[in-house]
Write a protein that holds these residues in place. Structure first.
Motif, PDB file in Angstrom:
ATOM      1  N   LEU A 140       0.825  -1.206   0.000  1.00 41.01           N
ATOM      2  CA  LEU A 140       0.000   0.000   0.000  1.00 41.01           C
ATOM      3  C   LEU A 140       0.864   1.263   0.000  1.00 41.01           C
ATOM      4  O   LEU A 140       0.542   2.241  -0.678  1.00 41.01           O
ATOM      5  CB  LEU A 140      -0.951   0.002   1.198  1.00 41.01           C
ATOM      6  N   GLU A 141       1.956   1.259   0.737  1.00 41.29           N
ATOM      7  CA  GLU A 141       2.856   2.419   0.748  1.00 41.29           C
ATOM      8  C   GLU A 141       3.524   2.614  -0.608  1.00 41.29           C
ATOM      9  O   GLU A 141       3.793   3.740  -1.015  1.00 41.29           O
ATOM     10  CB  GLU A 141       3.893   2.270   1.860  1.00 41.29           C
ATOM     11  N   GLN A 142       3.798   1.521  -1.324  1.00 35.99           N
ATOM     12  CA  GLN A 142       4.371   1.634  -2.676  1.00 35.99           C
ATOM     13  C   GLN A 142       3.348   2.184  -3.656  1.00 35.99           C
ATOM     14  O   GLN A 142       3.673   3.006  -4.513  1.00 35.99           O
ATOM     15  CB  GLN A 142       4.864   0.273  -3.166  1.00 35.99           C
ATOM     16  N   GLU A 143       2.107   1.731  -3.551  1.00 35.95           N
ATOM     17  CA  GLU A 143       1.063   2.156  -4.486  1.00 35.95           C
ATOM     18  C   GLU A 143       0.536   3.564  -4.197  1.00 35.95           C
ATOM     19  O   GLU A 143       0.122   4.269  -5.105  1.00 35.95           O
ATOM     20  CB  GLU A 143      -0.102   1.168  -4.465  1.00 35.95           C
ATOM     21  N   PHE A 144       0.519   3.941  -2.930  1.00 36.80           N
ATOM     22  CA  PHE A 144      -0.014   5.240  -2.527  1.00 36.80           C
ATOM     23  C   PHE A 144       1.027   5.984  -1.687  1.00 36.80           C
ATOM     24  O   PHE A 144       0.856   6.138  -0.477  1.00 36.80           O
ATOM     25  CB  PHE A 144      -1.315   5.066  -1.729  1.00 36.80           C
ATOM     26  N   PRO A 145       2.114   6.439  -2.320  1.00 42.37           N
ATOM     27  CA  PRO A 145       3.162   7.121  -1.553  1.00 42.37           C
ATOM     28  C   PRO A 145       2.637   8.420  -0.936  1.00 42.37           C
ATOM     29  O   PRO A 145       1.834   9.128  -1.536  1.00 42.37           O
ATOM     30  CB  PRO A 145       4.251   7.387  -2.586  1.00 42.37           C
ATOM     31  N   GLY A 146       3.085   8.695   0.265  1.00 39.73           N
ATOM     32  CA  GLY A 146       2.681   9.921   0.937  1.00 39.73           C
ATOM     33  C   GLY A 146       1.377   9.809   1.712  1.00 39.73           C
ATOM     34  O   GLY A 146       1.022  10.722   2.438  1.00 39.73           O
ATOM     35  N   ARG A 147       0.647   8.719   1.544  1.00 32.28           N
ATOM     36  CA  ARG A 147      -0.609   8.530   2.284  1.00 32.28           C
ATOM     37  C   ARG A 147      -0.299   7.936   3.656  1.00 32.28           C
ATOM     38  O   ARG A 147       0.479   7.004   3.771  1.00 32.28           O
ATOM     39  CB  ARG A 147      -1.549   7.570   1.551  1.00 32.28           C
ATOM     40  N   ARG A 148      -0.919   8.486   4.682  1.00 32.95           N
ATOM     41  CA  ARG A 148      -0.747   7.955   6.031  1.00 32.95           C
ATOM     42  C   ARG A 148      -1.794   6.862   6.245  1.00 32.95           C
ATOM     43  O   ARG A 148      -2.989   7.094   6.070  1.00 32.95           O
ATOM     44  CB  ARG A 148      -0.936   9.059   7.064  1.00 32.95           C
ATOM     45  N   LEU A 149      -1.345   5.672   6.602  1.00 34.37           N
ATOM     46  CA  LEU A 149      -2.240   4.545   6.829  1.00 34.37           C
ATOM     47  C   LEU A 149      -2.628   4.521   8.300  1.00 34.37           C
ATOM     48  O   LEU A 149      -1.789   4.300   9.173  1.00 34.37           O
ATOM     49  CB  LEU A 149      -1.565   3.235   6.428  1.00 34.37           C
ATOM     50  N   GLU A 150      -3.903   4.769   8.577  1.00 29.65           N
ATOM     51  CA  GLU A 150      -4.377   4.813   9.957  1.00 29.65           C
ATOM     52  C   GLU A 150      -4.586   3.422  10.536  1.00 29.65           C
ATOM     53  O   GLU A 150      -4.281   3.172  11.688  1.00 29.65           O
ATOM     54  CB  GLU A 150      -5.679   5.611  10.033  1.00 29.65           C
ATOM     55  N   ARG A 151      -5.137   2.526   9.731  1.00 26.35           N
ATOM     56  CA  ARG A 151      -5.423   1.170  10.191  1.00 26.35           C
ATOM     57  C   ARG A 151      -5.515   0.255   8.981  1.00 26.35           C
ATOM     58  O   ARG A 151      -5.970   0.672   7.917  1.00 26.35           O
ATOM     59  CB  ARG A 151      -6.735   1.168  10.963  1.00 26.35           C
ATOM     60  N   ILE A 152      -5.078  -1.003   9.151  1.00 28.92           N
ATOM     61  CA  ILE A 152      -5.105  -1.978   8.057  1.00 28.92           C
ATOM     62  C   ILE A 152      -5.845  -3.228   8.521  1.00 28.92           C
ATOM     63  O   ILE A 152      -5.626  -3.711   9.627  1.00 28.92           O
ATOM     64  CB  ILE A 152      -3.683  -2.365   7.609  1.00 28.92           C
ATOM     65  N   TRP A 153      -6.716  -3.738   7.646  1.00 33.33           N
ATOM     66  CA  TRP A 153      -7.401  -5.004   7.870  1.00 33.33           C
ATOM     67  C   TRP A 153      -6.962  -5.946   6.751  1.00 33.33           C
ATOM     68  O   TRP A 153      -7.196  -5.664   5.575  1.00 33.33           O
ATOM     69  CB  TRP A 153      -8.913  -4.844   7.810  1.00 33.33           C
ATOM     70  N   VAL A 154      -6.338  -7.056   7.116  1.00 32.64           N
ATOM     71  CA  VAL A 154      -5.928  -8.058   6.133  1.00 32.64           C
ATOM     72  C   VAL A 154      -6.971  -9.166   6.142  1.00 32.64           C
ATOM     73  O   VAL A 154      -7.431  -9.591   7.208  1.00 32.64           O
ATOM     74  CB  VAL A 154      -4.527  -8.627   6.462  1.00 32.64           C
ATOM     75  N   ALA A 155      -7.347  -9.623   4.963  1.00 34.34           N
ATOM     76  CA  ALA A 155      -8.353 -10.678   4.852  1.00 34.34           C
ATOM     77  C   ALA A 155      -7.872 -11.940   5.566  1.00 34.34           C
ATOM     78  O   ALA A 155      -6.674 -12.220   5.636  1.00 34.34           O
ATOM     79  CB  ALA A 155      -8.629 -10.989   3.380  1.00 34.34           C
ATOM     80  N   VAL A 156      -8.814 -12.687   6.106  1.00 39.34           N
ATOM     81  CA  VAL A 156      -8.511 -13.901   6.847  1.00 39.34           C
ATOM     82  C   VAL A 156      -7.732 -14.893   5.983  1.00 39.34           C
ATOM     83  O   VAL A 156      -6.804 -15.545   6.454  1.00 39.34           O
ATOM     84  CB  VAL A 156      -9.826 -14.545   7.364  1.00 39.34           C
ATOM     85  N   ASP A 157      -8.079 -14.974   4.698  1.00 37.65           N
ATOM     86  CA  ASP A 157      -7.401 -15.898   3.799  1.00 37.65           C
ATOM     87  C   ASP A 157      -6.133 -15.308   3.184  1.00 37.65           C
ATOM     88  O   ASP A 157      -5.447 -15.967   2.412  1.00 37.65           O
ATOM     89  CB  ASP A 157      -8.346 -16.367   2.693  1.00 37.65           C
ATOM     90  N   GLY A 158      -5.815 -14.055   3.509  1.00 37.38           N
ATOM     91  CA  GLY A 158      -4.598 -13.423   3.007  1.00 37.38           C
ATOM     92  C   GLY A 158      -4.651 -13.030   1.542  1.00 37.38           C
ATOM     93  O   GLY A 158      -3.621 -12.764   0.929  1.00 37.38           O
ATOM     94  N   ARG A 159      -5.843 -12.944   0.966  1.00 37.43           N
ATOM     95  CA  ARG A 159      -5.965 -12.633  -0.460  1.00 37.43           C
ATOM     96  C   ARG A 159      -6.291 -11.176  -0.742  1.00 37.43           C
ATOM     97  O   ARG A 159      -6.550 -10.808  -1.873  1.00 37.43           O
ATOM     98  CB  ARG A 159      -7.020 -13.537  -1.091  1.00 37.43           C
ATOM     99  N   GLY A 160      -6.267 -10.333   0.295  1.00 40.07           N
ATOM    100  CA  GLY A 160      -6.542  -8.921   0.095  1.00 40.07           C
ATOM    101  C   GLY A 160      -6.399  -8.163   1.397  1.00 40.07           C
ATOM    102  O   GLY A 160      -6.180  -8.739   2.458  1.00 40.07           O
TER     103      GLY A 160
END
Length: 131
Positions: free
Chosen positions: A44-64
């Motif tokens: 996400l940091e590579q795709e959206f440089p300069g954006r501050r990530l407040e919180r991340i939810w990773v899918a249970v199956d790891g596919r998103g």
């Protein structure tokens, strides 16, 4: 049947066998490793440089993954042998359909029209505010 038919048939059979062997050797359909919190943050940091990530939810199956960045939701979803990154309004992400443990995000994009993320619960509970 003539001899030329058998020659052409044999050559076609050999060509198809060579293509199947090449696909097996190249491991074209190799499975991807599931996303982790760290890997999702890095992508996400590579795709959206300069954006501050407040919180991340990773899918249970790891596919998103889904991240909150201000008024935007940053979405990573598996497509083929890689990930596609899109952004949508946070309000749209919170209001998206969540049934049977799957969040369905309408991305309104021809290349990736819908993202399906397997999450434990949605929408997220509001975080406590500091006094």
């Amino acid at each position: 049947m003539s001899q030329s038919f058998f020659i052409q048939f044999g050559a076609s059979l050999a060509a198809v066998a060579a293509l199947v062997a090449l696909a097996a050797w190249a491991k074209i359909a190799k499975p991807m490793t599931p996303l982790t919190d760290e890997r999702a943050r890095t992508l996400l940091e590579q795709e959206f440089p300069g954006r501050r990530l407040e919180r991340i939810w990773v899918a249970v199956d790891g596919r998103g993954a889904l991240a909150k960045s201000g008024a935007a939701a940053l979405v990573l979803c598996e497509v083929g042998d890689g990930y596609v990154a899109r952004h949508i309004p946070w309000g749209q992400a919170v209001a998206s359909s969540f049934r049977d443990g799957v969040l369905r995000l309408d991305l309104s994009d021809v290349a990736a029209p819908l993202a399906r993320l397997a999450l434990l619960n949605w929408p997220p509970s509001p975080e406590p505010r500091a006094a």
